[in-house]
Design a protein around this motif. Structure first.
Motif, short mmCIF file in Angstrom:
data_model
loop_
_atom_site.label_atom_id
_atom_site.label_comp_id
_atom_site.label_asym_id
_atom_site.label_seq_id
_atom_site.Cartn_x
_atom_site.Cartn_y
_atom_site.Cartn_z
N CYS A 107 0.84 -1.21 0.00
CA CYS A 107 0.00 0.00 0.00
C CYS A 107 0.87 1.25 0.00
O CYS A 107 0.56 2.22 -0.71
CB CYS A 107 -0.93 0.00 1.21
SG CYS A 107 -2.22 -1.24 1.12
N ASP A 108 1.93 1.25 0.79
CA ASP A 108 2.85 2.40 0.81
C ASP A 108 3.41 2.68 -0.58
O ASP A 108 3.50 3.83 -1.00
CB ASP A 108 4.01 2.15 1.78
CG ASP A 108 3.61 2.19 3.23
OD1 ASP A 108 2.50 2.69 3.54
OD2 ASP A 108 4.41 1.73 4.07
N VAL A 119 0.67 4.25 -2.87
CA VAL A 119 0.45 5.67 -2.56
C VAL A 119 1.65 6.50 -3.02
O VAL A 119 1.50 7.59 -3.55
CB VAL A 119 0.17 5.86 -1.05
CG1 VAL A 119 0.16 7.33 -0.67
CG2 VAL A 119 -1.16 5.21 -0.69
N ASN A 120 2.86 5.96 -2.86
CA ASN A 120 4.05 6.65 -3.33
C ASN A 120 4.00 6.85 -4.84
O ASN A 120 4.35 7.92 -5.35
CB ASN A 120 5.31 5.87 -2.93
CG ASN A 120 6.57 6.53 -3.42
OD1 ASN A 120 7.01 6.28 -4.54
ND2 ASN A 120 7.13 7.38 -2.59
N ILE A 170 1.35 7.11 -6.74
CA ILE A 170 0.38 8.17 -7.02
C ILE A 170 1.00 9.54 -6.77
O ILE A 170 0.88 10.45 -7.59
CB ILE A 170 -0.89 7.98 -6.16
CG1 ILE A 170 -1.63 6.72 -6.60
CG2 ILE A 170 -1.80 9.20 -6.25
CD1 ILE A 170 -2.72 6.28 -5.65
N GLY A 171 1.70 9.68 -5.65
CA GLY A 171 2.35 10.96 -5.33
C GLY A 171 3.40 11.34 -6.35
O GLY A 171 3.50 12.51 -6.76
N LEU A 214 -6.27 11.92 -0.20
CA LEU A 214 -6.66 10.61 -0.71
C LEU A 214 -7.95 10.24 0.01
O LEU A 214 -7.96 9.93 1.20
CB LEU A 214 -5.56 9.59 -0.42
CG LEU A 214 -5.78 8.17 -0.89
CD1 LEU A 214 -5.90 8.12 -2.41
CD2 LEU A 214 -4.64 7.29 -0.42
N TYR A 231 -9.68 4.51 -1.35
CA TYR A 231 -8.52 3.73 -1.76
C TYR A 231 -8.90 2.27 -1.87
O TYR A 231 -9.48 1.70 -0.94
CB TYR A 231 -7.41 3.93 -0.71
CG TYR A 231 -6.10 3.29 -1.03
CD1 TYR A 231 -5.34 3.71 -2.10
CD2 TYR A 231 -5.59 2.28 -0.23
CE1 TYR A 231 -4.12 3.14 -2.39
CE2 TYR A 231 -4.37 1.71 -0.51
CZ TYR A 231 -3.64 2.14 -1.58
OH TYR A 231 -2.43 1.57 -1.86
N LEU A 286 -7.17 -1.47 -3.46
CA LEU A 286 -5.95 -2.07 -4.00
C LEU A 286 -6.24 -3.52 -4.34
O LEU A 286 -6.77 -4.26 -3.51
CB LEU A 286 -4.82 -1.98 -2.97
CG LEU A 286 -3.46 -2.50 -3.36
CD1 LEU A 286 -2.86 -1.64 -4.47
CD2 LEU A 286 -2.53 -2.50 -2.16
N GLU A 345 0.17 3.08 -12.58
CA GLU A 345 -0.78 4.11 -12.13
C GLU A 345 -1.36 4.78 -13.37
O GLU A 345 -0.63 5.20 -14.25
CB GLU A 345 -0.04 5.12 -11.25
CG GLU A 345 -0.93 6.06 -10.49
CD GLU A 345 -1.25 7.34 -11.25
OE1 GLU A 345 -2.11 8.08 -10.77
OE2 GLU A 345 -0.67 7.59 -12.30
N ARG A 358 -7.87 7.52 -10.07
CA ARG A 358 -6.61 6.92 -10.52
C ARG A 358 -6.76 5.42 -10.43
O ARG A 358 -7.30 4.91 -9.47
CB ARG A 358 -5.45 7.41 -9.68
CG ARG A 358 -5.26 8.90 -9.90
CD ARG A 358 -4.13 9.51 -9.13
NE ARG A 358 -4.06 10.91 -9.50
CZ ARG A 358 -3.29 11.38 -10.46
NH1 ARG A 358 -2.51 10.60 -11.13
NH2 ARG A 358 -3.30 12.66 -10.75
#
Length: 91
Positions: A27-28, A31-32, A34-35, A57, A60, A62, A78, A90
């Motif tokens: 998950c980290d 999210v990274n 996406i950022g 966000l 979410y 996944l 992504e 996204r």
């Protein structure tokens, strides 16, 4: 939809006792990714902060087909959906 792919290594601190990547670590990375994509598109956290704004966000989900093994590499793809004035999905 334009897609981007980001590759990540799997370090020992991100795995469980079976040497598979933990879901929280996956998950980290998602999210990274996406950022990173938002930064590349010019409206990331730094740009938003410079004008007194931020992004959130709000939802979410996944989908995980398998978990990578320790010391392997994997990619997060992504994709950006239709851009709206309030939200951007996204995939």
């Amino acid at each position: 939809m334009l897609a981007a792919s980001y590759t990540y290594p799997v370090f020992p601190e991100a795995v469980d006792g079976r040497e598979l990547m933990k879901v929280s670590a996956l998950c980290d990375c998602a999210v990274n990714a996406i950022g990173r994509r938002i930064e590349e598109q010019g409206f990331g956290v730094r740009m938003m902060a410079s004008v007194g704004r931020s992004w959130v966000l709000s939802r979410y989900a996944l989908e995980i087909d398998c978990r990578p093994k320790m010391y392997s590499r994997f990619s997060v793809k992504e994709s950006v959906g239709p851009v709206g004035c309030i939200s951007t999905p996204r995939y």
